[in-house]
Scaffold this active site. Structure first.
Site, PDB file in Angstrom:
ATOM      1  N   ASP A  42      35.039 -23.385 -12.072  1.00  0.00           N
ATOM      2  CA  ASP A  42      33.804 -24.112 -12.339  1.00  0.00           C
ATOM      3  C   ASP A  42      32.733 -23.665 -11.356  1.00  0.00           C
ATOM      4  O   ASP A  42      32.854 -23.879 -10.152  1.00  0.00           O
ATOM      5  CB  ASP A  42      34.055 -25.614 -12.217  1.00  0.00           C
ATOM      6  CG  ASP A  42      32.855 -26.430 -12.622  1.00  0.00           C
ATOM      7  OD1 ASP A  42      32.661 -26.619 -13.835  1.00  0.00           O
ATOM      8  OD2 ASP A  42      32.105 -26.878 -11.734  1.00  0.00           O
ATOM      9  N   TYR A  47      25.106 -23.891  -6.746  1.00  0.00           N
ATOM     10  CA  TYR A  47      26.015 -23.697  -5.627  1.00  0.00           C
ATOM     11  C   TYR A  47      25.665 -22.447  -4.811  1.00  0.00           C
ATOM     12  O   TYR A  47      26.153 -22.272  -3.702  1.00  0.00           O
ATOM     13  CB  TYR A  47      27.469 -23.595  -6.113  1.00  0.00           C
ATOM     14  CG  TYR A  47      27.927 -24.742  -6.974  1.00  0.00           C
ATOM     15  CD1 TYR A  47      27.264 -25.967  -6.979  1.00  0.00           C
ATOM     16  CD2 TYR A  47      29.023 -24.604  -7.810  1.00  0.00           C
ATOM     17  CE1 TYR A  47      27.685 -27.017  -7.784  1.00  0.00           C
ATOM     18  CE2 TYR A  47      29.454 -25.647  -8.617  1.00  0.00           C
ATOM     19  CZ  TYR A  47      28.767 -26.848  -8.601  1.00  0.00           C
ATOM     20  OH  TYR A  47      29.190 -27.868  -9.413  1.00  0.00           O
ATOM     21  N   LYS A  76      26.566 -23.466 -14.997  1.00  0.00           N
ATOM     22  CA  LYS A  76      25.667 -24.540 -15.388  1.00  0.00           C
ATOM     23  C   LYS A  76      24.201 -24.128 -15.269  1.00  0.00           C
ATOM     24  O   LYS A  76      23.810 -23.436 -14.317  1.00  0.00           O
ATOM     25  CB  LYS A  76      25.912 -25.774 -14.516  1.00  0.00           C
ATOM     26  CG  LYS A  76      27.355 -26.235 -14.474  1.00  0.00           C
ATOM     27  CD  LYS A  76      27.512 -27.475 -13.612  1.00  0.00           C
ATOM     28  CE  LYS A  76      28.982 -27.759 -13.356  1.00  0.00           C
ATOM     29  NZ  LYS A  76      29.564 -26.835 -12.374  1.00  0.00           N
ATOM     30  N   HIS A 109      23.387 -28.826 -16.551  1.00  0.00           N
ATOM     31  CA  HIS A 109      23.906 -29.460 -15.342  1.00  0.00           C
ATOM     32  C   HIS A 109      23.532 -30.945 -15.258  1.00  0.00           C
ATOM     33  O   HIS A 109      24.342 -31.780 -14.852  1.00  0.00           O
ATOM     34  CB  HIS A 109      23.378 -28.701 -14.110  1.00  0.00           C
ATOM     35  CG  HIS A 109      24.218 -28.868 -12.886  1.00  0.00           C
ATOM     36  ND1 HIS A 109      24.314 -27.901 -11.912  1.00  0.00           N
ATOM     37  CD2 HIS A 109      25.003 -29.878 -12.463  1.00  0.00           C
ATOM     38  CE1 HIS A 109      25.123 -28.317 -10.945  1.00  0.00           C
ATOM     39  NE2 HIS A 109      25.545 -29.520 -11.256  1.00  0.00           N
TER      40      HIS A 109
END
Length: 308
Positions: A42, A47, A76, A109
């Protein structure tokens, strides 16, 4: 655990939210996870480590330890890319960072669109997020185009409440249904109503933060009920919390970059919680949400103003 795609068996999931990890740590974590049997990863633009994730994945593919089609890679779409003309740009940037030709699953997201620009979370002078004038229904149309173009296999959502998901499912001209709704879920926020809503509509549920976390001095893994059940089964509290979600037919994405924890998190298929164990864990619900995103509370599409 049920397959996300119908073709990939998801034995475990690793959520690589490692913003402060030293360079190289994420790639090594991915490589260790693949060796241990993980096939579901994921990721997310937010990130800011997708290039390292890609390094780990591609190293193992090159070594012949795993084939691309055996992996289930998720990323996402971030909120500043909700404008329809920006969705493909965001996706292709993610693919370039991961050094992959396609994603198995691409999620919106959050249901909230932000002003496009260099800042991930653009704020006004009062510290509130600056919204875009977009609708997630329009954003979804651009997500559907990604499937048609072959850039992604499946699409889904994250952090959608039941009303938002219902609006999407009832959208006129819907070409592709959301495969999953990724939501915060743990015994202190068991999401029973939202999970039932999703499953009744054949939308899978992916549980993030399954191990909870600390808020107001509350630490889920220190809970006496969790620890009692862990001792009973000869397992760690983390393994109990992961198994709890698996038995609810959820996809679980615990995060870790520590090899010993990555190994521990996947060792949850050799035991089963009893009905009493499950009832005790469900009874811990406090509706305690850890991911509240307070700077966005005034956004028209903020998802947490309703019960579920």
């Amino acid at each position: 655990m049920n397959s996300c795609s119908g073709t990939v068996t998801v034995l475990g999931s690793l959520c690589l939210i490692t913003l402060q990890a030293p360079p190289g740590e994420v790639a090594e974590a991915v490589k260790a996870a693949i060796t241990l049997g993980y096939r579901h990863f994921d990721c997310a633009y937010l990130y800011h480590n997708e290039s390292e994730v890609g390094m780990g994945i591609n190293a193992k593919i090159k070594e012949g330890e795993v084939r691309r089609e055996e992996l289930f890679i998720v990323s996402k779409l971030w909120c500043t890319y909700h404008k329809k003309s920006l969705v493909k740009t965001a996706c292709t940037n993610t693919l370039k960072a991961l050094n992959l030709d396609y994603l198995d699953l691409y999620l919106i997201h959050w249901p909230m669109g932000f002003k496009p620009g260099e800042k991930d979370v653009p704020l006004d002078c009062s510290g509130r997020v600056i919204p875009s004038n977009t609708s997630f229904l329009d954003t979804w149309e651009a997500m559907e185009d990604l499937v048609i173009e072959g850039l992604v296999k499946h699409i889904g959502v994250s952090n959608f409440n039941h009303e938002q998901l219902e609006r999407l499912l009832n959208k006129p001209g819907l070409r592709f249904r959301p495969l999953t709704n990724q939501i915060e879920c743990h015994p202190y926020l068991n999401q029973k109503s939202l999970i039932e809503f999703c499953h009744e509509r054949n939308v899978s549920v992916t549980a993030y933060r399954p191990l909870g976390g600390s808020r107001n001095g509350v630490e889920l893994m220190d809970n006496l009920v969790v620890q009692k059940i862990a001792r009973k089964h000869g397992k760690s509290p983390a393994q109990i919390l992961i198994r709890f979600q698996i038995q609810r037919n959820l996809i679980v994405i615990p995060k870790s970059v520590t090899p010993s924890r990555i190994r521990e998190n996947i060792q949850v298929f050799d035991f089963e919680l009893t009905e009493k164990d499950m009832e005790e864990l469900l009874s811990l619900n406090k509706n305690l949400r850890l991911a509240t995103f307070p700077t966005t509370e005034k956004h028209k599409d903020y998802p947490f103003h309703i019960e579920y």
